[in-house]
Every structure is written in C-alpha cells, then in structure tokens.
Scaffold this active site. Structure first.
Site, PDB file in Angstrom:
ATOM      1  N   GLY A   1       1.037  -1.419   0.193  1.00  0.00           N
ATOM      2  CA  GLY A   1      -0.102  -0.184   0.333  1.00  0.00           C
ATOM      3  C   GLY A   1       0.407   1.085  -0.686  1.00  0.00           C
ATOM      4  O   GLY A   1       0.484   2.309  -1.034  1.00  0.00           O
TER       5      GLY A   1
ATOM      6  N   SER B   1      -3.528  -2.574  -0.457  1.00  0.00           N
ATOM      7  CA  SER B   1      -2.702  -4.075   0.172  1.00  0.00           C
ATOM      8  C   SER B   1      -2.741  -5.162   0.191  1.00  0.00           C
ATOM      9  O   SER B   1      -3.907  -4.899   1.340  1.00  0.00           O
ATOM     10  CB  SER B   1      -2.507  -3.205   1.391  1.00  0.00           C
ATOM     11  OG  SER B   1      -1.457  -3.657   2.169  1.00  0.00           O
ATOM     12  N   GLY B   2      -2.426  -5.547  -0.100  1.00  0.00           N
ATOM     13  CA  GLY B   2      -2.727  -7.157  -0.019  1.00  0.00           C
ATOM     14  C   GLY B   2      -2.954  -7.695   1.499  1.00  0.00           C
ATOM     15  O   GLY B   2      -4.031  -8.496   2.107  1.00  0.00           O
ATOM     16  N   HIS B   3      -2.073  -7.577   2.492  1.00  0.00           N
ATOM     17  CA  HIS B   3      -1.689  -8.136   3.182  1.00  0.00           C
ATOM     18  C   HIS B   3      -3.313  -6.951   4.403  1.00  0.00           C
ATOM     19  O   HIS B   3      -3.266  -8.152   5.557  1.00  0.00           O
ATOM     20  CB  HIS B   3      -0.458  -8.178   4.444  1.00  0.00           C
ATOM     21  CG  HIS B   3      -0.146  -6.458   4.042  1.00  0.00           C
ATOM     22  ND1 HIS B   3      -0.504  -6.381   5.807  1.00  0.00           N
ATOM     23  CD2 HIS B   3      -0.257  -5.044   4.465  1.00  0.00           C
ATOM     24  CE1 HIS B   3       0.493  -4.819   6.255  1.00  0.00           C
ATOM     25  NE2 HIS B   3       0.569  -4.548   5.122  1.00  0.00           N
TER      26      HIS B   3
ATOM     27  N   THR C   1      10.818  -7.482 -11.464  1.00  0.00           N
ATOM     28  CA  THR C   1       9.810  -9.007 -12.178  1.00  0.00           C
ATOM     29  C   THR C   1       9.145  -9.412 -11.471  1.00  0.00           C
ATOM     30  O   THR C   1       8.972  -8.780 -10.058  1.00  0.00           O
ATOM     31  CB  THR C   1      10.921 -10.096 -11.773  1.00  0.00           C
ATOM     32  OG1 THR C   1      12.345  -9.312 -12.453  1.00  0.00           O
ATOM     33  CG2 THR C   1      10.725 -11.027 -12.092  1.00  0.00           C
TER      34      THR C   1
ATOM     35  N   CYS D   1       3.192   1.522  12.780  1.00  0.00           N
ATOM     36  CA  CYS D   1       4.248   2.082  12.785  1.00  0.00           C
ATOM     37  C   CYS D   1       4.993   2.405  14.348  1.00  0.00           C
ATOM     38  O   CYS D   1       5.999   3.086  14.030  1.00  0.00           O
ATOM     39  CB  CYS D   1       4.260   2.892  11.837  1.00  0.00           C
ATOM     40  SG  CYS D   1       3.261   2.063  10.472  1.00  0.00           S
TER      41      CYS D   1
HETATM   42  N1  PLP Z   1      -2.571   3.190   3.963  1.00  0.00           N
HETATM   43  C1  PLP Z   1      -3.373   2.509   5.657  1.00  0.00           C
HETATM   44  C2  PLP Z   1      -4.345   3.605   6.020  1.00  0.00           C
HETATM   45  C3  PLP Z   1      -2.508   1.960   6.095  1.00  0.00           C
HETATM   46  O1  PLP Z   1      -3.442   1.560   7.032  1.00  0.00           O
HETATM   47  C4  PLP Z   1      -1.884   1.341   5.711  1.00  0.00           C
HETATM   48  C5  PLP Z   1      -1.057  -0.050   6.722  1.00  0.00           C
HETATM   49  O2  PLP Z   1      -0.943  -0.190   8.107  1.00  0.00           O
HETATM   50  C6  PLP Z   1      -0.806   1.744   4.312  1.00  0.00           C
HETATM   51  C7  PLP Z   1      -1.381   2.736   4.300  1.00  0.00           C
HETATM   52  C8  PLP Z   1       0.161   1.119   3.861  1.00  0.00           C
HETATM   53  O3  PLP Z   1       0.465  -0.218   3.264  1.00  0.00           O
HETATM   54  P1  PLP Z   1       1.280  -1.175   3.715  1.00  0.00           P
HETATM   55  O4  PLP Z   1       1.560  -1.994   4.708  1.00  0.00           O
HETATM   56  O5  PLP Z   1       0.819  -2.616   2.603  1.00  0.00           O
HETATM   57  O6  PLP Z   1       2.408  -0.492   2.884  1.00  0.00           O
END
Ligand code: PLP
Length: 384
Positions: free
Chosen positions: A71, A201-203, A239, A327
């Site tokens: 993401g 974002s996949g995860h 890739t 984070c």
């Molecule tokens: N945007 C939002 C609102 C998110 O909550 C997060 C991840 O917590 C991200 C972006 C970043 O995603 P990624 O962890 O896949 O880089």
C-alpha cells in the site's frame, strides 16, 4: 492458552485458499513471466488471469490495475506520479489523519516548493466539506484522502468528497484515495466512484505481505515514479511477484464472498464488544463512535491506563491488539490521528485498537470481554 488476534488492521492471516493458490508459483511454475519458455509463459498467463479477477472485483478494466509491492508503494506512486505529470501545479490537499505513506511524501514535497493544505478533522474524525471545497485552487494538482482510517476505522463520505473535488476547477484536480483499510471490509466499485487513483494492500485482506495494487483510471496522468524495468506497462519496474499477484487475486475473490459477512456478523461482534466494554468498564469511550466506521474496528480509550502496558497484559492472556498505528506503537508518543481529533495526550496514550476479521468468533469476543475488566481494574488500582 486461548489466542485471540484482534490486530487485523495491522495485518491479517493469509487465507489457506490464498496459500494454496500461490504455492505452485514458488515450486513448479517459478519462471520469470517475461521468459519465452513454458516456465515463463504459464506464470505470464496466470498474471493476466489474476489481473482480470482483481479488475472485476474493483469494477475497472484490467489495464487500470498496476501491481505493486504494498500500500505504501501505491500511495507513493500515486502522489509522486501525479506531481511529476503536472509540473506547473504546486498545490496538494490532504487530511491530518492520513497514513504516513501519504503524509510523509506530501510533507517532503514542501521542501521542493509545494504548498500543502492539510484539512483537519473534528472530534468524531469528520472533515469539513466547506473547508475542502474552499481550499481547491487553480494550481491544485492533487487531493489525497483516505477512504477509512486505520486507527479509528472512521470512513470519510467519499461520494460527497469526490463530488466536491471532481466538481471543482473543470474536473482537473486528481483525486487519490488510500483505500488500504477499506478493501475487503466495505464494497468498492470504481465504475461508480469517480476516483482517479486508489491504493490497495494485499496483507490487509488475507493476501500476503509484499503485494499491493494501484488503480489508475484510464487517461489519468500519473508518470511512473520509478524508472528501470518495463513491467506493468512501464508504470512500475521489477520482475513480477507472481505468487503475490496470484494470492492477491484469490484474496479479492474471497473478499467478494465475505463482504456481506463483514457488514452483518463482523459488525455485530464489534458492536457487542463495544457495548460490553462501555457497560462493564467505567471511564471508557470509543473514538469516532459518532461517525460511520469500518465494521471491524474499535478504538477504545481507557482513561487513566497506559495503553502500551495494557497491550503487554493482554498479550499475557493471549489477546493481540494494538496502540495507535502499528508503525507508531513502541514509540511512546500519542497517536497523531487521535491528536488530530483533539484527544488529549493522556487519553490518546490510554487508547487501544481492537480490529476483528471474518475469522473472529463469538467465543473470541466473549473471551476478550471477560479478560478486559480485571486488567483495567488492576492497572488503575496500581496508579492510585
Ligand atoms: N495506508 C493505510 C491507511 C494503512 O493502514 C497502511 C498500513 O497500515 C498503509 C497505507 C500502508 O500499507 P502497507 O503496509 O501495505 O505498505
């Protein structure tokens, strides 16, 4: 000991069906999709199939999907790409509650001479439409707004926001939406929502870490921010992560099937959790409770409690939750999102986010409801 995972906004477990779909692309079909032999052409065909599935899920065309690594990368590509494509426009609009994947990039652009308008939110996490409409200028290149907040789950009224942005300045302002937390939890249909760019974002929805996507509407000028390879029609080098792409497509398929369940059952469990916590623990409140929120997210302030110590006590009884964004936890600073909502620092530090998934059970929620009150009592009695 029972394990209850309520940190799904940080990351989700990869669904077993996703793992199964990915496995052959690690073992037998490991070729580079650019190769001409069959170990390459088979993965290449699978990528085409995956792109079709992802596009169907989001109601867009296959060429409008760019596979990325996460993401954050999608957000970066969107913001930097739009600015690079509109060198004469030096104004960016965003909000005070965005993820650092957007806020850090945008703030960095100030050093390069850009003007940035950061729209604040009220105590419920809502933005003021008049402020948004009023700040759009002739030289506004981009409005970057998240669909749903990762910490509080508050959903911005995106239809109205899109109408304001696309209705201004002859529709020339580009609207980027960070939908990382919304995907899989609320329906998103880009054939109906006039977003120009959307980060995925996949995860966050049961695909693995290391795969993401950027929706880039056809005709929207967004230059490739990274140069090098020629993959993804020149829009993103490297890739292709074939297993990740296959996993993302499978996760989209599962998300389509689980969407209704989120809106009903996951919401019911979240609401049950909140009602029980508010009733059984004095001096608690739910951030953003007055706003529309993601059905899985609950950010609770336990007044007079240190949220980070509480996370450790919860972990001792097998409950995984989180304080602020993943984070930020560990940093010991009040969450900037809660600060932007006017939450006093001591209340922000006493706030814990619980985020459910479609795998969360009634028994999980009952266990947390049972464990929380004695933990809070113990923590408060130690302070007094
Ligand atoms: N945007 C939002 C609102 C998110 O909550 C997060 C991840 O917590 C991200 C972006 C970043 O995603 P990624 O962890 O896949 O880089």
């Amino acid at each position: 000991m029972r394990q209850v995972y309520l940190d799904n906004n940080a990351t989700t477990a990869v669904a077993p069906e996703v793992v199964d779909a990915m496995l052959p692309y690690f073992t037998e079909l490991y070729g580079n999709p650019s190769s001409v032999h069959r170990l390459g052409t088979k993965p290449a065909a699978k990528i085409r199939e995956a792109r079709k599935k992802v596009a169907e899920f989001f109601g867009c065309d296959e060429e409008e999907i760019v596979f990325t690594s996460c993401g954050s990368e999608s957000d970066n590509l969107a913001v930097l790409g739009v600015l690079q494509s509109h060198p004469d426009k030096k104004h960016i609009v965003t909000t005070s509650v965005e993820h650092p994947a957007v806020l850090n990039v945008v703030n960095n652009m100030k050093r390069l001479g850009y003007n940035v308008t950061v729209i604040g939110v009220d105590g419920s996490g809502r933005i003021d439409f008049e402020e948004l409409g009023g700040c759009l200028r002739e030289d506004t290149a981009l409005v970057s707004i998240m669909y749903a907040n990762n910490e509080t789950g508050v959903i911005f009224p995106m239809k109205e926001i899109a109408e304001i942005v696309k209705g201004a300045r002859d529709g020339n302002i580009i609207l980027h939406v960070d939908a990382v937390q919304a995907v899989g939890k609320v329906p998103l249909d880009f054939s109906r929502l006039p977003f120009d760019l959307v980060a995925v974002s996949g995860h966050k929805f049961h695909a693995p870490k290391g795969i993401g996507a950027l929706f880039q509407r056809r005709g929207v000028a967004c230059a490739p921010a990274f140069l090098g390879g020629s993959q993804e029609r020149g829009r993103r080098p490297g890739t292709e992560n074939v297993p990740g792409i296959v996993g993302l497509a499978k996760a989209c398929e599962l998300a389509g099937r689980n969407m209704e369940y989120y809106g009903t059952e996951v919401r019911r469990l979240r609401d049950k959790f909140e009602a029980a916590v508010l009733a059984s623990i004095p001096d608690t409140r739910v951030h953003g409770a007055g706003s529309e929120r993601l059905p899985n997210t609950s950010n609770v302030c336990f007044r007079g409690v240190d949220g980070r110590s509480m996370l450790l006590l919860l972990d001792d009884v097998g409950i995984s939750a989180s304080a602020g964004s993943a984070c930020k936890s560990g940093a010991g600073l009040p969450s900037p999102v809660l600060a932007a909502m006017g939450v006093p620092p001591e209340d922000a530090l006493g706030s814990v986010r619980f985020s459910l998934s479609c795998a969360t059970t009634e028994a999980d929620v009952d266990y947390v409801i049972e464990q929380l009150p004695p933990i809070v009592r113990r923590m408060r009695s130690r302070r007094s």
